[in-house]
Design a protein around this motif. Structure first.
Motif, PDB file in Angstrom:
ATOM      1  N   THR A  70       1.708   1.537  -7.569  1.00  0.00           N
ATOM      2  CA  THR A  70       0.721   2.528  -7.142  1.00  0.00           C
ATOM      3  C   THR A  70      -0.448   1.812  -6.450  1.00  0.00           C
ATOM      4  O   THR A  70      -0.613   0.599  -6.567  1.00  0.00           O
ATOM      5  N   ARG A  71      -1.266   2.585  -5.753  1.00  0.00           N
ATOM      6  CA  ARG A  71      -2.446   1.997  -5.117  1.00  0.00           C
ATOM      7  C   ARG A  71      -3.425   1.468  -6.167  1.00  0.00           C
ATOM      8  O   ARG A  71      -4.133   0.512  -5.928  1.00  0.00           O
ATOM      9  N   ARG A 116       4.824   6.400  -0.218  1.00  0.00           N
ATOM     10  CA  ARG A 116       4.945   4.968  -0.565  1.00  0.00           C
ATOM     11  C   ARG A 116       5.683   4.154   0.510  1.00  0.00           C
ATOM     12  O   ARG A 116       5.823   2.955   0.383  1.00  0.00           O
TER      13      ARG A 116
END
Length: 239
Positions: free
Chosen positions: A186-187, A219
């Motif tokens: 994830t970011r 993504r």
């Protein structure tokens, strides 16, 4: 944790060149096969090992993606690395005989179990294996130094550019595209690794998109201008 043991042979594995030394003769390969005899499946979100677990094995990632993390004294998680197919997990346990971090699967994954005492014993007999183990350890040290440099001296754009270039280069060496990748993390996890706030990560991704450097669909990331990323990491000399 949903983990199954499966018989595996290094001699017939198409990832052998990535995680095992080249140049072993058939007898040496056969003996190595007898040592690395099981695989484990780890479900997305499950831990392969946790901080404080007794160290007994190294793990070669056969498929999937992992993150390693440590927890600070005030309870915050800090991501210390991302590991992919053909890379080795568990080196952190060698020094004190217990693991100093958690290794968590970012997607369903499979690893080959490499019992360390038997690998160590064999490496004293096969110089190629000993050299390979030393090479892996050295690579981890160099990577740690690279991260320290990244966090110590680079601006947000430089950090994210270096991260994307490193990721795509590692994937390319495994036969994937030089310009396309799917982010398994994830970011927020990228921010934890790079020492950046989530908002800064998102803003920097958006800036790269606006400048035509990358294209992002959730993504999926396509690198449109690799040279622009390289210039961010290594600015051209002004002389």
């Amino acid at each position: 944790m949903d983990i199954h043991s499966i018989k595996v042979a290094c001699s017939s594995c198409n990832l052998r060149e990535l995680c095992m030394p080249v140049g072993l003769n058939p007898d040496e390969m056969s003996r190595l096969d007898s040592v690395i005899s099981t695989r484990k499946r780890v479900k997305r979100g499950a831990a392969l090992f946790n901080h404080g677990d007794r160290f007994s094995s190294l793990y070669a990632v056969r498929s999937g993606f992992f993150k390693t993390r440590v927890t600070s004294a005030d309870g915050r998680d800090q991501v210390t690395g991302f590991q992919m197919t053909g890379e080795i997990l568990g080196m952190d346990g060698i020094v004190n005989d217990y693991h100093s971090c958690d290794a968590v699967a970012l997607e369903d994954a499979e690893v080959c179990v490499m019992p360390f005492d038997r690998i160590e014993s064999l490496s004293r007999e096969f110089s190629a294996l000993q050299h390979h183990v030393h090479k892996i350890m050295s690579r981890e040290i160099v990577r740690d130094h690279g991260v320290m440099l990244l966090l110590g001296s680079m601006r947000a754009e430089e950090r994210l550019a270096a991260f994307l270039l490193n990721l795509v280069q590692r994937l390319h060496s495994r036969g994937f595209s030089q310009s396309e990748l799917v982010l398994r993390m994830t970011r927020e996890e990228i921010g934890s690794y790079l020492g950046m706030k989530l908002e800064t990560v998102s803003r920097t991704f958006s800036k790269f998109v606006e400048e035509g450097i990358i294209e992002v669909k959730q993504r999926y990331v396509q690198i449109k201008d690799t040279e622009a990323l390289r210039r961010l990491v290594n600015p051209p000399s002004s002389d």
